[in-house]
Scaffold this motif. Structure first.
Motif, PDB file in Angstrom:
ATOM      1  N   ILE A   1       0.846  -1.207   0.000  1.00 30.39           N
ATOM      2  CA  ILE A   1       0.000   0.000   0.000  1.00 30.39           C
ATOM      3  C   ILE A   1       0.877   1.253   0.000  1.00 30.39           C
ATOM      4  N   ALA A   2       1.941   1.245   0.800  1.00 32.25           N
ATOM      5  CA  ALA A   2       2.855   2.387   0.845  1.00 32.25           C
ATOM      6  C   ALA A   2       3.559   2.579  -0.504  1.00 32.25           C
ATOM      7  N   LEU A   3       4.014   1.478  -1.115  1.00 30.08           N
ATOM      8  CA  LEU A   3       4.671   1.586  -2.424  1.00 30.08           C
ATOM      9  C   LEU A   3       3.723   2.116  -3.497  1.00 30.08           C
ATOM     10  N   ILE A   4       2.517   1.630  -3.509  1.00 37.11           N
ATOM     11  CA  ILE A   4       1.537   2.096  -4.492  1.00 37.11           C
ATOM     12  C   ILE A   4       1.183   3.554  -4.248  1.00 37.11           C
ATOM     13  N   ALA A   5       1.031   3.960  -2.980  1.00 34.92           N
ATOM     14  CA  ALA A   5       0.714   5.350  -2.655  1.00 34.92           C
ATOM     15  C   ALA A   5       1.855   6.279  -3.068  1.00 34.92           C
ATOM     16  N   LEU A   6       3.100   5.869  -2.792  1.00 39.45           N
ATOM     17  CA  LEU A   6       4.249   6.692  -3.187  1.00 39.45           C
ATOM     18  C   LEU A   6       4.379   6.793  -4.708  1.00 39.45           C
ATOM     19  N   SER A   7       4.136   5.701  -5.412  1.00 45.43           N
ATOM     20  CA  SER A   7       4.232   5.764  -6.870  1.00 45.43           C
ATOM     21  C   SER A   7       3.120   6.649  -7.448  1.00 45.43           C
TER      22      SER A   7
ATOM     23  N   PHE B   1       4.152  10.171  -6.805  1.00 45.80           N
ATOM     24  CA  PHE B   1       5.210  10.513  -7.752  1.00 45.80           C
ATOM     25  C   PHE B   1       4.631  10.851  -9.118  1.00 45.80           C
ATOM     26  N   TYR B   2       3.701  10.019  -9.616  1.00 47.57           N
ATOM     27  CA  TYR B   2       3.077  10.284 -10.906  1.00 47.57           C
ATOM     28  C   TYR B   2       2.220  11.546 -10.866  1.00 47.57           C
TER      29      TYR B   2
ATOM     30  N   ILE C   1       1.620  17.156 -12.586  1.00 46.46           N
ATOM     31  CA  ILE C   1       1.446  18.587 -12.305  1.00 46.46           C
ATOM     32  C   ILE C   1       2.577  19.388 -12.940  1.00 46.46           C
ATOM     33  N   ARG C   2       3.810  18.926 -12.806  1.00 43.83           N
ATOM     34  CA  ARG C   2       4.945  19.631 -13.427  1.00 43.83           C
ATOM     35  C   ARG C   2       4.814  19.659 -14.942  1.00 43.83           C
ATOM     36  N   LEU C   3       4.411  18.553 -15.530  1.00 48.04           N
ATOM     37  CA  LEU C   3       4.238  18.499 -16.976  1.00 48.04           C
ATOM     38  C   LEU C   3       3.134  19.442 -17.431  1.00 48.04           C
ATOM     39  N   PHE C   4       2.036  19.510 -16.683  1.00 44.21           N
ATOM     40  CA  PHE C   4       0.934  20.402 -17.020  1.00 44.21           C
ATOM     41  C   PHE C   4       1.365  21.864 -16.929  1.00 44.21           C
ATOM     42  N   ARG C   5       2.130  22.206 -15.893  1.00 47.17           N
ATOM     43  CA  ARG C   5       2.605  23.591 -15.754  1.00 47.17           C
ATOM     44  C   ARG C   5       3.535  23.972 -16.898  1.00 47.17           C
ATOM     45  N   LYS C   6       4.455  23.075 -17.252  1.00 45.58           N
ATOM     46  CA  LYS C   6       5.364  23.363 -18.368  1.00 45.58           C
ATOM     47  C   LYS C   6       4.594  23.484 -19.681  1.00 45.58           C
ATOM     48  N   PHE C   7       3.590  22.662 -19.852  1.00 44.14           N
ATOM     49  CA  PHE C   7       2.763  22.742 -21.047  1.00 44.14           C
ATOM     50  C   PHE C   7       2.031  24.078 -21.107  1.00 44.14           C
TER      51      PHE C   7
END
Length: 129
Positions: free
Chosen positions: A11-17, A20-21, A26-32
């Motif tokens: 659950i922790a690994l899935i939540a962190l991934s 991360f995504y 969000i970064r990709l949307f801002r750059k776009f």
């Protein structure tokens, strides 16, 4: 290790991934959005470029010459930046006309210089002049 520890780890690994995504998205949307904004600004700037019209003949004061002597300057026919939108045929014609006028200016200077020194003229210069 009890069985529920593995469930917590997964659950922790899935939540962190997923987090991360989400951050990457969000970064990709801002750059776009920045790219779209800059593209819009560039479109506005290009929309206000002058037409590929002739420069008026009385604008001689603003015409720069490449000739250090100031003799026989070839005037600019297009507004600055208009050559990009001009036809290749016209630009080719302007280039060849400019090249011919510079060659003629050099020939005239050579004739004057040699005449001033009393040197013999070239046969090619005599036939053309």
């Amino acid at each position: 290790m009890p069985w529920w520890t593995w469930i917590l780890i997964w659950i922790a690994l899935i939540a962190l991934s997923l987090l991360f995504y989400l951050v990457l998205g969000i970064r990709l949307f801002r750059k776009f959005m920045v790219t779209v904004r800059e593209l819009g600004a560039a479109g506005e700037k290009l929309g206000h470029l002058p037409e590929a019209s002739l420069v008026p003949p009385d604008a001689g004061a603003s015409e720069a010459t490449d000739d250090p002597d100031g003799d026989a300057a070839f005037p600019r026919h297009l507004a600055p930046g208009a050559a990009v939108f001009a036809s290749p045929h016209r630009m080719r014609h302007d280039y060849r006309a400019s090249k011919a006028s510079r060659a003629e200016a050099r020939r005239q200077r050579r004739i004057r210089r040699k005449a001033g020194r009393g040197q013999p003229q070239r046969l090619r210069d005599i036939e053309l002049g």
